[in-house]
Design an enzyme around this catalytic site. Structure first.
Site, PDB file in Angstrom:
ATOM      1  N   ASP A 117      44.427  90.146   4.048  1.00 54.72           N
ATOM      2  CA  ASP A 117      44.239  91.395   4.794  1.00 54.72           C
ATOM      3  C   ASP A 117      43.133  91.213   5.842  1.00 54.72           C
ATOM      4  OD1 ASP A 117      44.395  94.058   5.441  1.00 54.72           O
ATOM      5  OD2 ASP A 117      43.687  94.808   3.512  1.00 54.72           O
ATOM      6  N   GLY A 166      49.814  96.070  11.416  1.00 58.30           N
ATOM      7  CA  GLY A 166      50.829  95.924  12.476  1.00 58.30           C
ATOM      8  C   GLY A 166      50.267  95.654  13.857  1.00 58.30           C
ATOM      9  N   ASP A 187      47.988 102.438   6.601  1.00 54.48           N
ATOM     10  CA  ASP A 187      48.252 102.682   5.173  1.00 54.48           C
ATOM     11  C   ASP A 187      49.110 103.932   4.950  1.00 54.48           C
ATOM     12  OD1 ASP A 187      46.545 100.575   4.931  1.00 54.48           O
ATOM     13  OD2 ASP A 187      45.146 101.571   3.579  1.00 54.48           O
TER      14      ASP A 187
HETATM   15  C1  GAL Z   1      43.701  98.072   3.611  1.00 54.58           C
HETATM   16  C2  GAL Z   1      45.139  97.757   3.282  1.00 54.58           C
HETATM   17  C3  GAL Z   1      45.467  98.446   1.969  1.00 54.58           C
HETATM   18  C4  GAL Z   1      44.531  97.935   0.890  1.00 54.58           C
HETATM   19  C5  GAL Z   1      43.076  98.113   1.311  1.00 54.58           C
HETATM   20  C6  GAL Z   1      42.126  97.443   0.323  1.00 54.58           C
HETATM   21  O1  GAL Z   1      43.371  97.465   4.811  1.00 54.58           O
HETATM   22  O2  GAL Z   1      45.957  98.227   4.315  1.00 54.58           O
HETATM   23  O3  GAL Z   1      46.813  98.197   1.623  1.00 54.58           O
HETATM   24  O4  GAL Z   1      44.818  96.586   0.628  1.00 54.58           O
HETATM   25  O5  GAL Z   1      42.851  97.549   2.585  1.00 54.58           O
HETATM   26  O6  GAL Z   1      40.777  97.603   0.684  1.00 54.58           O
END
Ligand code: GAL
Length: 379
Positions: A117, A166, A187
């Protein structure tokens, strides 16, 4: 890809005991046998690095390798989360400058898939990319590819799924960076407005999906309590039309029957997992009504008719009566209403009634012959 993730329900409040209990619930509820095999521990498992730079889990996860064995012994697969940045989105240590070391650690724990991520790697992009979007794209692709190579070098098959909301045209290059799937949106949240704006924004992205490569509009909220059954049915149907990963995000230990039935409908799962792996796309709209279509490997196709309207002056349902030709389609020989299992002969029009915030999912068979080949519990 199908599984369960800790994020939507637990965020960072996760423990080894919770993950084991969810894994057991996956088996007992029939989710595993329906195809949900990945148990994805999202952000919040990490502790600190030691003097040698080795990353350890926090005290909620006493022994990751043992947890990996526990999952594998139950026919499940182990998913874990990290970031190319110094910190993850929730502020835990990321893998920046420790990619090879972390990949080896994950392999030793028996990890089967890594969600990677972007998070604080955005700082690196800002510093080094200086607003040049093409350069930022190259830097991010390099960071994701670096982990892909590190995972390959472990000699263990560990899939890579990417997350950056994205941005930076990720659909155009994610497969080249080694991704089996990649997030295409912000999200999801457990309400119709957010879920539907995310899901319906996927129009036009189907061309990037194919065998081994899926666009990921984020995880399922089914069963988390913020939407009605029709709204959750809409999420399942739209995600199946998109050939998206189905990652349950509810508490499986307390799941009710309606939730389990939504998550495990075999006809819907067969559509999502169809071997052609071609995502569907928007075909037609009128006001708040939308029709999406996805072709399937056996020559049949799926139409999803969505009613995005909220009830209007107490009127919750709309009638639709459209000649097939107006949709650019030939009259099908037979139709199956996927959620109800009802089978009908094709007539000159697509005729149906559709409730607000609901969906009608139809599988269209061009010939009787194709119908005979339908893999179904309805026979
Ligand atoms: C966001 C991600 C989520 C989750 C979160 C965890 O950036 O889109 O799905 O993984 O971080 O901190």
């Amino acid at each position: 890809m199908m599984g369960w993730s800790s994020w939507n329900h637990f965020q960072t409040h996760i423990t080894d005991a919770i993950v084991r209990a969810e894994a057991n619930a996956m088996v007992d509820s029939g989710l595993r046998d329906a195809g949900y095999v990945y148990v994805m521990i999202d952000d919040g498992w990490q502790g600190e690095r030691d003097a040698e730079g080795e990353l350890h889990p926090n005290s909620n996860f006493p022994d990751m390798a043992e947890l990996g064995r526990y999952l594998h012994a139950r026919g499940l697969k182990f998913g874990l989360y990290s970031s190319p940045g110094a910190r993850t989105c929730a502020g835990f240590p990321g893998s920046l400058n420790h990619e090879e070391q972390d990949a080896q650690t994950f392999a030793a724990w028996g990890v089967d898939i890594l969600k990677y991520d972007m998070c604080s790697y955005a700082d690196v992009l800002k510093d080094q990319g200086r607003g040049d979007l093409l350069l930022e794209q190259k830097l991010l692709m390099a960071a994701f590819s670096k982990m892909h190579r590190a995972l390959l070098a472990t000699g263990h098959p560990i899939g890579l799924t990417l997350s950056n909301h994205g941005l930076l045209n990720i659909s155009q290059w994610a497969p080249a960076a080694g991704a089996i799937s990649w997030r295409t949106t912000e999200d999801v949240q457990d309400n119709y407005s957010r879920m539907s704006s995310i899901g319906f924004s996927q129009a036009g992205l189907a061309r990037y999906a194919g065998p081994g490569h899926a666009i990921d509009p984020d995880m399922l909220e089914v069963g988390n309590g913020g939407m009605t059954t029709s709204e959750y049915r809409t999420q399942m149907s739209l995600w199946a039309i998109l050939a998206a990963p189905l990652i349950a995000g509810n508490d499986l230990r307390t799941m009710d029957r309606a939730t389990r039935e939504l998550l495990t409908n075999p006809e819907v799962l067969a559509i999502d997992q169809d071997s052609l792996s071609r995502g569907g796309d928007r075909l037609w709209t009128r006001g708040q009504l939308e029709i999406w279509r996805r072709p399937l490997a056996d020559g049949s196709s799926v139409l999803a008719v969505f009613n995005r309207a909220t009830a209007y002056r107490g009127l919750t349902a709309t009638m639709l009566h459209i000649p097939w030709g107006d949709l650019g389609l030939k009259r099908p020989n037979r139709l199956i209403d996927v959620w109800s299992g009802k089978e009908t002969l094709g007539s000159p029009h697509l005729t149906l009634q559709i409730t607000a915030h609901d969906v009608v999912l139809l599988r269209l068979y061009p010939t009787r012959y194709a119908l005979a080949k339908r893999p179904s519990r309805l026979h």
